[in-house]
Each structure stands twice: as structure tokens, then as C-alpha cells.
Design a protein around this motif. Structure first.
Motif, PDB file in Angstrom:
ATOM      1  N   ALA A 363       0.786  -0.859   0.549  1.00  0.00           N
ATOM      2  CA  ALA A 363      -0.017   0.090  -0.034  1.00  0.00           C
ATOM      3  C   ALA A 363       0.748   1.593  -0.200  1.00  0.00           C
ATOM      4  O   ALA A 363       1.697   1.320   0.357  1.00  0.00           O
ATOM      5  CB  ALA A 363      -0.848  -0.354   1.550  1.00  0.00           C
ATOM      6  N   GLY A 364       0.800   2.462  -0.374  1.00  0.00           N
ATOM      7  CA  GLY A 364       0.637   3.859  -0.559  1.00  0.00           C
ATOM      8  C   GLY A 364       0.596   4.454  -0.131  1.00  0.00           C
ATOM      9  O   GLY A 364       0.788   4.370   1.279  1.00  0.00           O
ATOM     10  N   ALA A 365      -0.290   5.477  -0.267  1.00  0.00           N
ATOM     11  CA  ALA A 365      -0.826   6.582   1.115  1.00  0.00           C
ATOM     12  C   ALA A 365      -2.532   6.198   0.990  1.00  0.00           C
ATOM     13  O   ALA A 365      -2.762   7.139   1.757  1.00  0.00           O
ATOM     14  CB  ALA A 365      -0.178   7.975   0.085  1.00  0.00           C
ATOM     15  N   VAL A 366      -2.783   5.552  -0.123  1.00  0.00           N
ATOM     16  CA  VAL A 366      -4.088   5.534  -0.243  1.00  0.00           C
ATOM     17  C   VAL A 366      -5.252   4.297   0.995  1.00  0.00           C
ATOM     18  O   VAL A 366      -4.382   3.386   1.058  1.00  0.00           O
ATOM     19  CB  VAL A 366      -4.644   4.983  -1.398  1.00  0.00           C
ATOM     20  N   ALA A 367      -6.041   4.402   1.455  1.00  0.00           N
ATOM     21  CA  ALA A 367      -6.479   3.428   2.215  1.00  0.00           C
ATOM     22  C   ALA A 367      -7.901   3.976   3.337  1.00  0.00           C
ATOM     23  O   ALA A 367      -7.965   4.746   2.643  1.00  0.00           O
ATOM     24  CB  ALA A 367      -5.411   3.768   3.698  1.00  0.00           C
TER      25      ALA A 367
END
Length: 438
Positions: A363-367
Motif C-alpha cells: 500500500a502507498g498513501a491511499v487507505a
């Protein structure tokens, strides 16, 4: 670790090497970058250097009152990019047909090289366009597919891309083979096998979303691509949400085609994008908007857009400079740190569920999160109306929740505001549930 590179060495004017206007653009940021420390730090250590990120925040003109946590939709531009865009625009208006076509248009090759350097590929593999949708549609409609040919994709892919494939299905009789992913997942092999098991002798293309926008899931593109190529299957990667966020080079993915919206994580002007086509594949893709050689081997055939915003296009170079001044590794480390900062504080709250991995490789910044007993739109509405926090409610296939996307201009204090709001909404919902039962 990427070194700091400031605009003293890499000015915004480098976006258009053909320009001979030394005072046309600013050659540094509005606020000087803080002096580097004497000791080298890892990207993870930089992620928590609040002095450095306070400087980054000072370069943005975002609202101090509305907390924008929907950067997954479109990202704001730092002021230096806004300034470049405005000045290019004003310049073009002095004599549009002359300054746009004879001056600004000549800066595209320098810009192409700058993007190729960031992407880690040849400049002869990069076309500059308006967004990921345009780039991916170029490939989807440009491939030589016939009735009965199969394309593997998922129900969790972006709607614009699904609609493009449906149009080809309706028009040309190709067969779409849909996967329905169970997300989130921290098992690359299991994800890859879902695609691989769907491959048949009739499969010609596999469409993979590098990072799924609804939930932030990072897909194992390389694992899928390697197996696809063994079977003679071409690979399209939708990189709308990954380019300039993750620290990677496009060839690392092993894909044949890749497109991204530069107005997302690169923070370039709105309506700017990029298409990558592996050089030996260019001749096999028809140009979406035709030119004199639509089936030729030159990447520039994909840039026959007619009149477009040259100001937006040329200011992309300034966005690349700003990105490089931070560094890809530092940028991703900060984005991941901010995402985990708020998620770790809400995941144990009664009734709150998180639907995105805490691990950086997935995962990056999106949640995505949800609250038991509440619809995503209800949570999204309360966050905005009561707390002035802008998020987005997601209901798509088997994914339901509220998407939160902080950016590198945010601070932990900003996210404390989000945590407090989620805690209050969840507590109120829990109390309402207890009262309903009694």
C-alpha cells in the motif's frame, strides 16, 4: 538515498530548454529549503523530519481550514508549478499561434527526456498527453484485437478503463474475462495466480492496475507480467496512482504499456499525463487521434492532440524538478508514514475497521476504513459537514468504506484531527447501537 537537488542547480526553466527567456520563470522556491544535516539519513528517518516537511508544506497553497484528504482524486500543485503554469499561459497569450507552436512546443523534447529520466526508460518510449484515461484508451483502442480474443482484467479496475474494454467488446467481439479480487491482500503469489489461472491460449492482453484506487492495494505487476509474457500475452499497467508516489522505474514492472496522470502524485498541472510504450511495441498500436503515420514506430504519433494547453504541458517540467528536490524514496516514505500514522491510531477503536495493508510493499498513501453500521456516504458526510475533513465514500463491487489519502504537505497534527473525528463518529455510532438494543 536520493540527494537534495534544489532549483539553484535545476531551475524550473529547464522544463523547456528551447526557451531563451532567462527571467521568464523563478529559479528557486519561494521559501528556501532547510539546510541539510551533517549526517546522512535513511528515507524512513527523513519521513519523520518535521522541519523538512514543514518546508514542503510551505510550498503549497492548500486551504488551512478544509483538511483535504482526497488527494487520491487529484493532487494540488506547489506554488512554483502554479507560477510556471500561469507565466507560460500569459506568455502564450501575447501571440498564441506564434508562441505556442513556434516557441513552447519546441520544449517538448526536453520535457520528454526529463520524464523519461524519472521513469527510467528511453525518451523514445514516452508520449506526453492529458491523463491516464487518454493514455490507456490509446492502447486499448489501438491494439490489433479481433473477435474471440480474450482480455483478462478485474472488476476492481478503474471504471473508465472497464468502459473502454466494454466498448471494444461491443464493437469488435473480443471476450472480457473478469476476476473479482478479495482485497486487501498481503499475498503476491495468490494475487498473481488469480490472473495466471485465467490465462488461456486465446488470451492476448492482461490489464493490471498497479495500485487499485479504491483501496490502495499494490498489485504484483511484475509477477503477472513475467508469466503473461511466457504465454505471448501483452501487459497493460494502469499507473494512474503509482507514478511519482512509489520509488520505482517503469521497466521494473515488466509491462509493455503504462499510463499515468501527472496531475496526481507528480503534482503537475491539471490535465497532464504520460504514456509509456515499450519501443518495439509502438508500431503495433494505432494512434487514437490519427496523424500522417498512425501505425508508425515513432512515439510522437500519440501526441497528435491538436491545440492543447501548452502552458500546462510545459509546467510539467517544473513539477519534475520539485519532485526531484524531495526525492522519490523520501516522498514515498513520508506518504506511507502518514498513512500508517492515522491507521494505527484508529484500527483498535470499537466498530472501526481498516481495509488496507500497513505494509509498504502492499500500500502507498491511499487507505480505506469503515465503521460498523454506517454507510460510507454517511461517514464521508459527517467528516465534511461536522469536521471540515474532505474524504470520499467508496462503494464499488465488493469494496465499501471511506477512502483517506493524505499528501506530503500534511503533518501528523493534521491527521490527529482526522483521528479525533473518527473516534467521535465511531463512539456515537457505538452508543446508538447499544441504545437500539436496550
Amino acid at each position: 538515498m536520493s540527494t537534495r537537488r534544489t532549483f539553484f542547480r535545476q531551475s524550473a526553466a529547464a522544463a523547456s530548454a528551447a526557451l531563451t527567456l532567462p527571467t521568464f520563470l523563478p529559479d528557486t522556491f519561494a521559501n528556501p529549503m532547510p539546510a541539510p544535516g551533517t549526517a546522512l539519513k535513511s528515507a524512513a528517518e527523513w519521513a519523520q523530519d518535521e522541519d523538512f516537511w514543514a518546508w514542503v508544506k510551505s510550498e503549497y497553497t492548500v486551504s488551512p481550514n478544509l483538511l483535504n484528504l482526497n488527494n487520491g482524486g487529484v493532487c494540488p500543485q506547489p506554488k512554483v508549478v502554479q507560477d510556471a503554469h500561469i507565466r507560460f499561459y500569459q506568455y502564450a497569450n501575447e501571440a498564441p499561434s506564434y508562441y505556442m507552436w513556434r516557441i513552447l512546443d519546441q520544449g517538448r523534447e526536453a520535457l520528454r527526456s526529463k520524464l523519461a529520466d524519472l521513469a527510467g526508460c528511453s525518451s523514445e518510449e514516452i508520449a506526453i498527453n492529458r491523463n491516464a484515461t487518454e493514455g490507456l484508451n490509446t492502447v486499448i483502442f489501438g491494439l490489433n484485437l479481433k473477435a474471440g480474443d480474450e482480455v483478462v482484467l478485474t472488476k476492481q479496475d478503474y471504471p473508465n478503463m472497464l468502459n473502454a474494454w466494454k466498448q471494444r467488446e461491443k464493437r469488435d467481439g473480443i471476450k472480457l474475462v473478469y476476476l473479482n479480487l478479495d482485497l486487501p491482500s498481503e499475498d503476491d503469489d495468490a494475487l498473481a495466480q488469480q490472473y495466471i489461472r485465467a490465462f488461456t491460449p486465446r488470451t492476448k492482453v492482461v490489464h493490471i492496475t498497479h495500485m487499485i484506487n479504491w483501496i490502495g492495494q499494490v498489485m504484483p505487476v511484475r509477477k503477472i507480467a513475467d508469466e503473461a509474457h511466457k504465454r505471448g500475452i501483452e501487459v497493460i499497467a494502469d499507473g494512474a496512482h503509482s507514478f511519482a508516489l512509489f520509488d520505482f522505474k517503469i521497466p521494473d514492472l515488466g509491462c509493455d504499456y503504462f499510463a499515468s496522470s501527472l496531475h496526481k502524485w507528480l503534482c503537475a498541472p491539471f490535465g497532464s499525463g504520460m504514456l509509456y510504450v515499450r519501443q518495439n511495441k509502438i508500431k503495433n498500436v494505432w494512434a487514437l487521434l490519427s496523424n500522417n503515420e498512425p501505425d508508425g514506430p515513432d512515439i510522437r504519433k500519440f501526441e497528435s492532440l491538436g491545440t492543447r494547453s501548452f502552458a500546462s504541458e510545459m509546467a510539467i517540467g517544473t513539477a519534475v524538478d520539485f519532485h526531484n528536490s524531495i526525492g522519490s524514496a523520501r516522498k514515498f516514505a513520508r506518504a506511507h508514514y502518514l498513512k500508517n500514522y492515522w491507521m494505527e491510531r484508529v484500527r483498535e477503536l470499537p466498530g472501526v475497521r481498516i481495509h488496507t495493508s500497513l505494509k509498504p510493499e502492499y500500500a502507498g498513501a491511499v487507505a480505506l476504513f469503515s465503521i460498523d453500521g454506517m454507510k460510507p456516504a454517511e461517514i464521508d458526510g459527517q467528516l465534511l459537514n461536522q469536521y471540515k475533513i474532505h474524504t470520499v465514500g467508496i462503494e464499488w463491487e465488493n469494496i465499501r468504506g471511506v477512502r483517506v489519502t493524505p499528501h506530503i504537505y500534511h503533518s501528523p497534527k493534521d491527521l490527529d484531527r482526522l483521528v479525533a473525528a473518527i473516534e467521535a463518529i465511531a463512539a456515537k455510532q457505538t452508543l446508538a447501537g447499544k441504545q437500539k438494543k436496550s
